[in-house]
Write a protein that holds these residues in place. Structure first.
Motif, short mmCIF file in Angstrom:
data_model
loop_
_atom_site.label_atom_id
_atom_site.label_comp_id
_atom_site.label_asym_id
_atom_site.label_seq_id
_atom_site.Cartn_x
_atom_site.Cartn_y
_atom_site.Cartn_z
N LEU A 264 20.63 6.73 -35.12
CA LEU A 264 21.09 5.44 -35.65
C LEU A 264 20.90 4.32 -34.63
O LEU A 264 20.69 3.16 -35.02
CB LEU A 264 22.56 5.53 -36.06
N ARG A 265 20.98 4.64 -33.34
CA ARG A 265 20.91 3.60 -32.31
C ARG A 265 19.56 2.89 -32.29
O ARG A 265 19.44 1.75 -31.84
CB ARG A 265 21.19 4.20 -30.93
N ALA A 266 18.54 3.53 -32.80
CA ALA A 266 17.19 2.96 -32.76
C ALA A 266 16.88 2.11 -33.99
O ALA A 266 15.81 1.50 -34.07
CB ALA A 266 16.17 4.08 -32.64
N LEU A 267 17.79 2.08 -34.92
CA LEU A 267 17.52 1.39 -36.19
C LEU A 267 17.98 -0.07 -36.15
O LEU A 267 18.90 -0.44 -35.43
CB LEU A 267 18.24 2.11 -37.33
N THR A 268 17.34 -0.89 -36.99
CA THR A 268 17.75 -2.30 -37.15
C THR A 268 18.38 -2.47 -38.54
O THR A 268 18.26 -1.60 -39.41
CB THR A 268 16.54 -3.24 -37.04
N ALA A 269 19.00 -3.61 -38.70
CA ALA A 269 19.65 -3.90 -39.99
C ALA A 269 18.64 -3.88 -41.13
O ALA A 269 18.93 -3.38 -42.23
CB ALA A 269 20.35 -5.26 -39.92
N ARG A 270 17.45 -4.41 -40.89
CA ARG A 270 16.43 -4.43 -41.94
C ARG A 270 16.06 -3.02 -42.39
O ARG A 270 15.79 -2.78 -43.57
CB ARG A 270 15.19 -5.16 -41.45
N GLU A 271 16.04 -2.07 -41.45
CA GLU A 271 15.60 -0.71 -41.76
C GLU A 271 16.64 0.07 -42.57
O GLU A 271 16.27 1.03 -43.26
CB GLU A 271 15.29 0.03 -40.46
#
Length: 325
Positions: A264-271
């Motif tokens: 989860l730490r590597a994800l952005t809001a858009r993703e």
């Protein structure tokens, strides 16, 4: 003293039979007098002033409440008090509805000559068409019944039911003639459930300003979660620089995302967002928001203005707190 259950039920059913028969009798006697009474009340420039003594007075107060809540201005004036100054409340622009089963109420008939001199049209609701009240009225509504439901034929029962029903018939006829709608009824009942459903708008109950959770599409997953936690809505909008909602991320989405095992730490809001989220305009009824949320089985709704910019948000708790649902 002993209670006979069978006798209790027999008398109860007999009472309902007698009162139902009385109402059907009224139906068959409705005619020109009723139409004329409605016409007078529809054209009134003042108020419908209802008068009555005893049980007829209690019925009169209920008729006043029904008329007033359905678009016909009305008030109750006690006949005895009218003889001691309250007659000044009645004006020539009013219509008087005088209720007396016998038509011989002393307090009521004592002021009839004064009412005639005043010039306000007089509608009599009575069970005796040859009574003093009936003879002096401009219009007579026949509320007569064959007998009272009381076993002694004394206590006003069927006769007061007939009066109430005639009052309701007047109110309904006037309501229809005025083109009175549910929205008009709601304006007379702002504290009731219908009033809340038909008068409360999304803008009245939505969260606004800094209370609305939002992040940019490039925000990290950690930023997104902090925003959801801070605002306590259970979700956050993802908006572009102009403020248009691009997506939404909810607590439910978080649970489903955790189950995938992704980092989860590597994800952005858009993703992680749901693109093209459900939105509602701020100027529509809150009841419409409730229906939209129920139809799509969602608990959070983003609110936009005419330009499509995010201006608020609400959840089912907000709707429940406002007693819309």
């Amino acid at each position: 003293m002993t209670l006979d259950p069978q006798q209790v039920l027999r008398l109860a059913r007999q009472t309902l039979d007698i009162e139902a028969e009385a109402l059907l009798g009224l139906k068959s006697r409705l005619g020109d007098g009723f139409t004329r009474a409605v016409s007078l009340m529809l054209a009134v420039r003042g108020r419908v002033v209802v008068m009555g003594i005893g049980k007829s007075g209690h019925v009169g107060r209920k008729i006043v409440a029904t008329l007033a809540s359905t678009g016909t201005p009305a008030m109750f004036v006690h006949p005895a008090e009218a003889s001691h100054g309250d007659l000044g409340m009645i004006k020539p622009v009013d219509v008087v509805l005088a209720i007396s089963n016998s038509g011989e109420s002393e307090e009521l008939n004592a002021i009839v000559p004064l009412l005639r001199r005043l010039g306000a049209p007089l509608v009599a609701m009575t069970g005796h068409l040859d009574s003093t009240l009936a003879r002096h009225a401009d219009v007579v509504l026949d509320s007569g019944v064959a007998k009272e439901a009381c076993p002694l034929n004394l206590a006003p029962t069927a006769s007061t039911t007939a009066q109430l029903a005639l009052g309701d018939a007047l109110a309904v006829a006037l309501l229809d003639a005025r083109g009175f709608k549910a929205e008009d009824f709601a304006r007379s009942h702002p504290g009731g459930a219908l009033g809340r459903r038909l008068l409360t708008r999304v803008s009245d109950i939505m969260r606004t300003g800094s209370e609305v959770p939002r992040v940019a599409p490039e925000a990290s997953f950690s930023e997104l979660m902090r925003e959801i936690t801070r605002k306590g809505l259970g979700a956050s909008a993802i908006t572009d620089v102009a403020g248009h909602p691009l997506g939404i991320f909810t607590d439910g989405d978080l649970r489903r995302l955790v189950e995938t095992g992704r980092d989860l730490r590597a994800l952005t809001a858009r993703e992680v967002m749901h693109a093209e989220p459900r939105t509602i305009r701020d100027d529509v009824l809150a009841a419409s928001a409730a229906e939209l949320m129920e139809r799509h089985r969602i608990s959070v709704l983003l609110v936009v203005d005419a330009a499509g910019c995010l201006v608020g948000a609400l959840n089912t708790h907000d709707l429940m707190q406002a007693k819309v649902i």
